[in-house]
Design an enzyme around this catalytic site. Structure first.
Site, PDB file in Angstrom:
ATOM      1  N   SER A   1       0.840  -1.190   0.000  1.00 34.51           N
ATOM      2  CA  SER A   1       0.000   0.000   0.000  1.00 34.51           C
ATOM      3  C   SER A   1       0.882   1.250   0.000  1.00 34.51           C
ATOM      4  O   SER A   1       1.635   1.460  -0.943  1.00 34.51           O
ATOM      5  CB  SER A   1      -0.944  -0.043   1.203  1.00 34.51           C
ATOM      6  OG  SER A   1      -2.030   0.829   1.033  1.00 34.51           O
TER       7      SER A   1
ATOM      8  N   ASP B   1      -5.971  -3.659  -2.110  1.00 38.97           N
ATOM      9  CA  ASP B   1      -4.869  -3.341  -1.210  1.00 38.97           C
ATOM     10  C   ASP B   1      -4.177  -4.585  -0.642  1.00 38.97           C
ATOM     11  O   ASP B   1      -4.815  -5.453  -0.050  1.00 38.97           O
ATOM     12  CB  ASP B   1      -5.435  -2.502  -0.053  1.00 38.97           C
ATOM     13  CG  ASP B   1      -4.388  -1.720   0.691  1.00 38.97           C
ATOM     14  OD1 ASP B   1      -3.296  -2.242   0.932  1.00 38.97           O
ATOM     15  OD2 ASP B   1      -4.667  -0.549   1.036  1.00 38.97           O
TER      16      ASP B   1
END
Length: 288
Positions: free
Chosen positions: A44, A192
């Site tokens: 991320s 993610d």
């Protein structure tokens, strides 16, 4: 290749990018170049920072974080119109409940992400992250970008051999489910990488030294994947980890919404301050 040193950069939104950039930038100013690592793994926010590290852009990125006028973005990034942290934790809780193992839990989260009505279109979201990753190809040195398949919950680490566009890989790794639209890559849909683990530090298992940078504490257990305490235990089987976690002052700088641009300047300052405090420890670990 002899596996010697690795750097793991965890997730943490806009605030996490700024804090990690400040941390790495100040360590570089202190004479510690973490780009010497044999492997960099980014999850991320960490995928954005890892890309900057591999392309030698940490000083420029740090300057951009520090010098941008208050209330402006360092890129084309667009804040979510609304982000309810409590609601998001409820979404995570709902996905984690139901059994079937970690992959099944991630798949349930992915299904919620696929059905969510997000603020941006996928194209606009990809373009906003591409402004943070303006590189046409993967770096020569090993970089891993973590993602989760939103359809079946499988975990992947994209790298230069994956045949995946770097900008798309980083965008997918940053795609907080139900906040941003999942990203289509080669016929699959991804979200993610932090939905498996905030750091995915176990990816660096087998390296003799692993520097792990985490934007916050992790619970001892999770229904979605190995937590940081579990990953550190795995790393210790063959190597030696060093963990740098955001301290209390950094967490205060992050605030309650780490996706806001207003967190950048206090967070990069917190990263620089904390780096000065840990520089000697990091130098001994990295260079011995």
């Amino acid at each position: 290749m002899v596996k010697t040193r690795a750097v793991v950069l965890g997730g943490g939104g806009v605030a996490g990018i700024a804090w990690e950039i400040g941390l790495l930038g100040e360590l570089l100013d202190q004479g510690i170049d973490l780009n010497e690592a044999d492997l960099v793994v980014g999850t991320s926010a960490g995928s954005v920072v890892g890309t900057a590290l591999r392309f030698g852009q940490v000083p420029a990125a740090m300057a951009a974080q520090e010098m941008a006028p208050e209330g402006t973005s360092a890129s084309d990034y667009q804040e979510p119109d609304t982000f309810d942290g409590e609601r998001f934790m409820n979404v995570m809780g709902a996905a984690g409940f139901g059994g079937g193992g970690e992959k099944a839990a991630r798949a349930r989260l992915g299904q919620l992400a696929l059905k969510a009505d997000t603020t941006l279109t996928e194209e606009a979201w990809v373009n906003s992250i591409r402004s943070l990753v303006p590189y046409p190809a993967w770096p020569e040195k090993a970089l891993g970008v973590t993602v989760v398949d939103a359809e079946d919950g499988s975990f992947r680490v994209f790298d230069g051999d994956s045949g995946v566009d770097l900008g798309l890989a980083v965008t997918a790794s940053c795609t907080v489910p139900t906040v941003w639209p999942p990203v289509h890559i080669n016929g699959r849909v991804y979200m993610d990488g932090g939905m498996r683990s905030g750091t995915n530090a176990d990816v660096a298992a087998g390296y003799s030294k692993v520097l792990v940078v985490s934007c916050g504490l992790e619970a001892p257990q999770s229904p979605f994947g190995p937590t940081l305490p579990q990953a550190l235990k795995t790393i210790r089987k063959d190597g030696r980890p060093l963990l740098i976690e955001a301290d209390a002052q950094a967490l205060q700088a992050f605030g309650i919404n780490m996706l806001l641009d207003s967190t950048r300047r206090p967070s990069v300052a917190a990263g620089r301050r904390q780096a000065k405090e840990v520089a000697d420890v990091v130098r001994r670990f990295w260079e011995d």
